[in-house]
Design a protein around this motif. Structure first.
Motif, PDB file in Angstrom:
ATOM      1  N   ASN A 198      45.808  25.194  31.324  1.00  0.00           N
ATOM      2  CA  ASN A 198      46.222  23.976  32.022  1.00  0.00           C
ATOM      3  C   ASN A 198      45.886  24.125  33.499  1.00  0.00           C
ATOM      4  N   SER A 199      45.893  23.007  34.202  1.00  0.00           N
ATOM      5  CA  SER A 199      45.470  23.000  35.607  1.00  0.00           C
ATOM      6  C   SER A 199      46.342  23.882  36.494  1.00  0.00           C
ATOM      7  N   GLY A 200      47.560  24.161  36.087  1.00  0.00           N
ATOM      8  CA  GLY A 200      48.428  25.034  36.864  1.00  0.00           C
ATOM      9  C   GLY A 200      47.958  26.480  36.891  1.00  0.00           C
ATOM     10  N   MET A 201      47.067  26.833  35.995  1.00  0.00           N
ATOM     11  CA  MET A 201      46.551  28.206  35.936  1.00  0.00           C
ATOM     12  C   MET A 201      45.318  28.391  36.825  1.00  0.00           C
ATOM     13  N   GLU A 202      44.742  27.295  37.245  1.00  0.00           N
ATOM     14  CA  GLU A 202      43.461  27.275  37.946  1.00  0.00           C
ATOM     15  C   GLU A 202      43.382  28.256  39.121  1.00  0.00           C
ATOM     16  N   ASN A 203      44.412  28.299  39.954  1.00  0.00           N
ATOM     17  CA  ASN A 203      44.358  29.093  41.187  1.00  0.00           C
ATOM     18  C   ASN A 203      45.134  30.400  41.123  1.00  0.00           C
ATOM     19  N   GLN A 204      45.594  30.777  39.931  1.00  0.00           N
ATOM     20  CA  GLN A 204      46.197  32.105  39.800  1.00  0.00           C
ATOM     21  C   GLN A 204      45.117  33.144  40.117  1.00  0.00           C
ATOM     22  N   ILE A 205      45.551  34.307  40.549  1.00  0.00           N
ATOM     23  CA  ILE A 205      44.606  35.333  41.009  1.00  0.00           C
ATOM     24  C   ILE A 205      44.607  36.533  40.070  1.00  0.00           C
ATOM     25  N   LEU A 206      43.397  36.992  39.760  1.00  0.00           N
ATOM     26  CA  LEU A 206      43.203  38.244  39.030  1.00  0.00           C
ATOM     27  C   LEU A 206      42.542  39.228  39.982  1.00  0.00           C
ATOM     28  N   SER A 207      43.129  40.409  40.125  1.00  0.00           N
ATOM     29  CA  SER A 207      42.508  41.480  40.900  1.00  0.00           C
ATOM     30  C   SER A 207      41.773  42.390  39.926  1.00  0.00           C
ATOM     31  N   ASP A 208      40.533  42.720  40.278  1.00  0.00           N
ATOM     32  CA  ASP A 208      39.692  43.508  39.380  1.00  0.00           C
ATOM     33  C   ASP A 208      38.861  44.469  40.221  1.00  0.00           C
ATOM     34  N   LYS A 209      38.652  45.669  39.690  1.00  0.00           N
ATOM     35  CA  LYS A 209      37.782  46.627  40.377  1.00  0.00           C
ATOM     36  C   LYS A 209      36.334  46.351  40.039  1.00  0.00           C
ATOM     37  N   ASN A 210      35.484  46.359  41.069  1.00  0.00           N
ATOM     38  CA  ASN A 210      34.054  46.191  40.829  1.00  0.00           C
ATOM     39  C   ASN A 210      33.421  47.544  40.501  1.00  0.00           C
ATOM     40  N   ASP A 211      32.126  47.563  40.309  1.00  0.00           N
ATOM     41  CA  ASP A 211      31.428  48.798  39.928  1.00  0.00           C
ATOM     42  C   ASP A 211      31.519  49.885  40.991  1.00  0.00           C
ATOM     43  N   ALA A 212      31.756  49.486  42.229  1.00  0.00           N
ATOM     44  CA  ALA A 212      31.882  50.451  43.327  1.00  0.00           C
ATOM     45  C   ALA A 212      33.318  50.965  43.457  1.00  0.00           C
ATOM     46  N   GLY A 213      34.215  50.493  42.584  1.00  0.00           N
ATOM     47  CA  GLY A 213      35.603  50.934  42.629  1.00  0.00           C
ATOM     48  C   GLY A 213      36.461  50.183  43.631  1.00  0.00           C
ATOM     49  N   GLU A 214      35.919  49.109  44.200  1.00  0.00           N
ATOM     50  CA  GLU A 214      36.661  48.311  45.176  1.00  0.00           C
ATOM     51  C   GLU A 214      37.357  47.152  44.475  1.00  0.00           C
ATOM     52  N   TRP A 215      38.521  46.794  44.977  1.00  0.00           N
ATOM     53  CA  TRP A 215      39.276  45.697  44.393  1.00  0.00           C
ATOM     54  C   TRP A 215      38.740  44.367  44.894  1.00  0.00           C
ATOM     55  N   GLU A 216      38.615  43.423  43.979  1.00  0.00           N
ATOM     56  CA  GLU A 216      38.202  42.062  44.302  1.00  0.00           C
ATOM     57  C   GLU A 216      39.217  41.108  43.678  1.00  0.00           C
TER      58      GLU A 216
END
Length: 159
Positions: free
Chosen positions: A95-113
Motif C-alpha cells: 500500500n502507499s503507506g509503505m512507499e517511503n519506509q527505509i531499508l538499510s542494506d550493505k553494498n559490495d564495499a561493505g558500506e551501508w546504504e
C-alpha cells in the motif's frame, strides 16, 4: 504496482513453459549480453526478486541454493514457486503507506546504504523486465519466437 508484479509472474511462467520445448544444452549454454545462460538468467531473476523482497519483509538473508541445484526447467520452476509463495503475500498487501519506509542494506564495499521501499519495488520490477528482454533476443537466436511482452490481453485489468 501489484499488477506489474502479476505481469512479471505470468511472463515468467510463460518462459518456463517455453523452456520445456528447448533442448537443455541450449538452455544451459553461456550467452552474450546477460548474466549467463537462459536458465541461469531465470534463476537470477527469481533470486533478485526473492532477496530484495525478503529484505523489505525484515527477514534475515538466507543462503540461496547454488544454481547447479536448480539447473533444470522443473527444478528452477519449483524454486521459483517456493520463493513466490514466500513473498507474494507481502507484495499483494503493498500500500502507499509503505512507499517511503527505509531499508538499510550493505553494498559490495561493505558500506551501508538506505533505500525507500518504493524504489526497491520498482527496481525489482524493472530488473525482471530487463532480463526478459535478453531472453527474447536469445530465443530469436535459437529460431524460436519469444514470449509476448504485451501487458494487455493478460487479464490483469479486467476487474
Amino acid at each position: 504496482m501489484q499488477k506489474l508484479f502479476k505481469y512479471n509472474w505470468q511472463v515468467r511462467r510463460d518462459w518456463f513453459e517455453w523452456c520445456e520445448s528447448v533442448d537443455e544444452q541450449e538452455l544451459l549454454k553461456s550467452r552474450i549480453g546477460g548474466p549467463g545462460s537462459i536458465l541461469y538468467t531465470l534463476f537470477h531473476i527469481v533470486d533478485v526478486e526473492h532477496s530484495w523482497i525478503r529484505g523489505l519483509q525484515g527477514k534475515i538473508e538466507t543462503e540461496m541454493p547454488p544454481f547447479e541445484e536448480c539447473a533444470s526447467v522443473q527444478k528452477l520452476r519449483d524454486y521459483s514457486e517456493r520463493c513466490h509463495a514466500e513473498i507474494a503475500p507481502f507484495i499483494l498487501a503493498w500500500n502507499s503507506g509503505m512507499e517511503n519506509q527505509i531499508l538499510s542494506d550493505k553494498n559490495d564495499a561493505g558500506e551501508w546504504e538506505k533505500f525507500r521501499y518504493g524504489e526497491i519495488m520498482r527496481h525489482v520490477l524493472a530488473h525482471e523486465i530487463h532480463h526478459i528482454g535478453q531472453l527474447s533476443v536469445w530465443s530469436r537466436e535459437l529460431g524460436k519466437g519469444p514470449i509476448t511482452a504485451n501487458l494487455i490481453r493478460r487479464g490483469l485489468f479486467d476487474r
